[in-house]
Motif scaffolding. Structure first.
Motif, short mmCIF file in Angstrom:
data_model
loop_
_atom_site.label_atom_id
_atom_site.label_comp_id
_atom_site.label_asym_id
_atom_site.label_seq_id
_atom_site.Cartn_x
_atom_site.Cartn_y
_atom_site.Cartn_z
N PHE A 87 0.83 -1.21 0.00
CA PHE A 87 0.00 0.00 0.00
C PHE A 87 0.86 1.26 0.00
O PHE A 87 0.52 2.26 -0.64
CB PHE A 87 -0.95 0.03 1.19
CG PHE A 87 -1.88 1.20 1.15
CD1 PHE A 87 -2.99 1.19 0.32
CD2 PHE A 87 -1.63 2.34 1.89
CE1 PHE A 87 -3.83 2.29 0.23
CE2 PHE A 87 -2.46 3.44 1.82
CZ PHE A 87 -3.57 3.41 0.98
N ALA A 88 1.98 1.24 0.72
CA ALA A 88 2.86 2.41 0.77
C ALA A 88 3.37 2.80 -0.60
O ALA A 88 3.68 3.97 -0.86
CB ALA A 88 4.02 2.16 1.72
N ALA A 89 3.44 1.82 -1.52
CA ALA A 89 3.92 2.08 -2.88
C ALA A 89 2.78 2.36 -3.85
O ALA A 89 3.04 2.52 -5.05
CB ALA A 89 4.73 0.88 -3.37
N SER A 90 1.57 2.47 -3.36
CA SER A 90 0.40 2.59 -4.23
C SER A 90 0.12 4.03 -4.63
O SER A 90 0.49 4.98 -3.91
CB SER A 90 -0.84 2.03 -3.53
OG SER A 90 -1.23 2.88 -2.46
N PRO A 91 -0.55 4.24 -5.76
CA PRO A 91 -0.97 5.59 -6.17
C PRO A 91 -1.91 6.24 -5.15
O PRO A 91 -1.89 7.46 -4.99
CB PRO A 91 -1.68 5.34 -7.50
CG PRO A 91 -1.11 4.06 -8.01
CD PRO A 91 -0.85 3.23 -6.79
N GLN A 92 -2.72 5.45 -4.47
CA GLN A 92 -3.65 5.99 -3.48
C GLN A 92 -2.91 6.68 -2.34
O GLN A 92 -3.29 7.78 -1.90
CB GLN A 92 -4.54 4.88 -2.92
CG GLN A 92 -5.62 5.40 -1.97
CD GLN A 92 -6.51 4.28 -1.45
OE1 GLN A 92 -6.42 3.13 -1.90
NE2 GLN A 92 -7.36 4.60 -0.49
N ALA A 93 -1.84 6.05 -1.87
CA ALA A 93 -1.06 6.65 -0.79
C ALA A 93 -0.36 7.92 -1.27
O ALA A 93 -0.36 8.95 -0.58
CB ALA A 93 -0.04 5.65 -0.27
N ALA A 94 0.22 7.86 -2.48
CA ALA A 94 0.90 9.05 -3.03
C ALA A 94 -0.08 10.20 -3.22
O ALA A 94 0.25 11.37 -2.97
CB ALA A 94 1.56 8.68 -4.35
N LYS A 95 -1.29 9.87 -3.64
CA LYS A 95 -2.31 10.90 -3.86
C LYS A 95 -2.66 11.62 -2.56
O LYS A 95 -2.87 12.83 -2.54
CB LYS A 95 -3.56 10.27 -4.47
CG LYS A 95 -4.66 11.26 -4.79
CD LYS A 95 -5.86 10.56 -5.44
CE LYS A 95 -6.97 11.56 -5.74
NZ LYS A 95 -8.14 10.87 -6.37
N GLU A 96 -2.71 10.87 -1.46
CA GLU A 96 -3.02 11.49 -0.17
C GLU A 96 -1.92 12.45 0.25
O GLU A 96 -2.20 13.54 0.78
CB GLU A 96 -3.21 10.41 0.90
CG GLU A 96 -3.42 10.94 2.31
CD GLU A 96 -4.70 11.74 2.49
OE1 GLU A 96 -4.83 12.41 3.52
OE2 GLU A 96 -5.58 11.69 1.59
N ILE A 97 -0.67 12.08 0.01
CA ILE A 97 0.43 12.99 0.35
C ILE A 97 0.32 14.28 -0.47
O ILE A 97 0.48 15.39 0.08
CB ILE A 97 1.80 12.32 0.08
CG1 ILE A 97 1.97 11.07 0.96
CG2 ILE A 97 2.93 13.32 0.32
CD1 ILE A 97 1.95 11.34 2.43
N GLU A 98 0.05 14.15 -1.75
CA GLU A 98 -0.08 15.34 -2.60
C GLU A 98 -1.26 16.19 -2.17
O GLU A 98 -1.21 17.42 -2.24
CB GLU A 98 -0.23 14.91 -4.07
CG GLU A 98 1.00 14.20 -4.64
CD GLU A 98 2.28 14.97 -4.39
OE1 GLU A 98 2.29 16.19 -4.61
OE2 GLU A 98 3.28 14.35 -3.98
#
Length: 273
Positions: free
Chosen positions: A218-229
């Protein structure tokens, strides 16, 4: 023009002139610099002076009357300088309220699982944090004390990795922990371990009892990256620059404030709700 009308216009011009002087002082002495990517909308001293000139002309004031008015206003300000900071505080609070209103409900809408305290609390604290931030680490005990002493607070964690690449890795793993319902355990363990490097992130994951392979995926997922952005965009929109930043009601509070300051901010927000 009768005497009563003339006097009324002079009073109006006096008030406008005084406001113009206050505004000019506020612009040059107290008005904060605009946050990056946000247009600077502060009024100018030239604009304030123009408004005063127009009011004086409309009132039909003589040069002598204008000089007397300006002398009175100057004397009052010098005798009561606190009115400048009072006026600027009101202006700044209006700006904060405007920025928070523009961000809307998104501020207090957490990533699923990234919250603590009472989910139905009457006051919500939104904390933007970076796991490599020493001031964030120093605030952990104060926030925990606040939650323990006040059972009516909802805390929303927002991951804001702005200091380093390892900050981002830690934030992504924190979101993975939230997805497994173990955000607070991971959050507390990582801050307790010191700097957010790979070894400490892994240790915090074990301490929190994460399903490590699932968390890694999950840490490498687009969903996690989207939340950071999303959180980085909120920082820009709201207009603050560092961590920790706490949003409590209509207050934006930056830095390691200490327990008493956080408690007072909660009480202030509760009184306004």
């Amino acid at each position: 023009m009768n005497e009563q009308t003339h006097s009324r216009r002079i009073i109006i011009a006096t008030v406008v002139s005084g406001l113009a002087i206050l505004l000019a002082l506020a612009v040059y002495v107290y008005w904060p610099s605009p946050a990056p990517d946000r247009p600077h909308m502060a009024p100018t001293a030239d604009g304030a002076a123009k408004s005063a000139d127009e009011a004086v002309a409309a009132a039909g004031m003589s040069p002598a009357e204008r000089m007397a008015t300006e002398a009175l206003v100057k004397a009052y300000i010098l005798q009561n300088p606190e009115i400048i900071t009072d006026a600027v505080a009101i202006l700044q609070q209006r700006e904060v309220t405007k920025r928070l209103s523009a961000a809307g409900d998104e501020i207090a809408k957490p990533f699923p699982g990234a919250e603590a305290g009472n989910p139905k609390g009457d006051v919500t604290i939104v904390e933007f944090t970076d796991y490599n931030c020493g001031f964030c680490r120093a605030s952990v005990a104060d926030v925990q004390r606040l939650l323990k002493g006040d059972g009516n607070i909802r805390l929303v964690y927002r991951e804001l990795p702005i200091l380093s690449q390892s900050s981002r890795e830690a934030a992504l793993w924190a979101l993975a922990a939230a997805r497994q319902g173990k955000h607070k355990a991971f959050h507390d363990a990582l801050f307790a371990s010191g700097r957010a490097d790979a070894a400490n992130i892994a240790a915090a994951a074990r301490t929190a009892g994460l399903d490590v392979p699932a968390a890694q995926t999950f840490a490498a997922s687009p969903q996690a990256a989207k939340e950071i952005e999303r959180n980085l965009a909120l920082m820009q929109q709201i207009g603050f620059n560092g961590t920790p930043t706490f949003i409590i009601g209509d207050q934006i509070l930056e830095g390691a404030l200490g327990y008493e300051a956080l408690k007072n901010a909660v009480e202030k927000a509760r009184q306004k709700s």
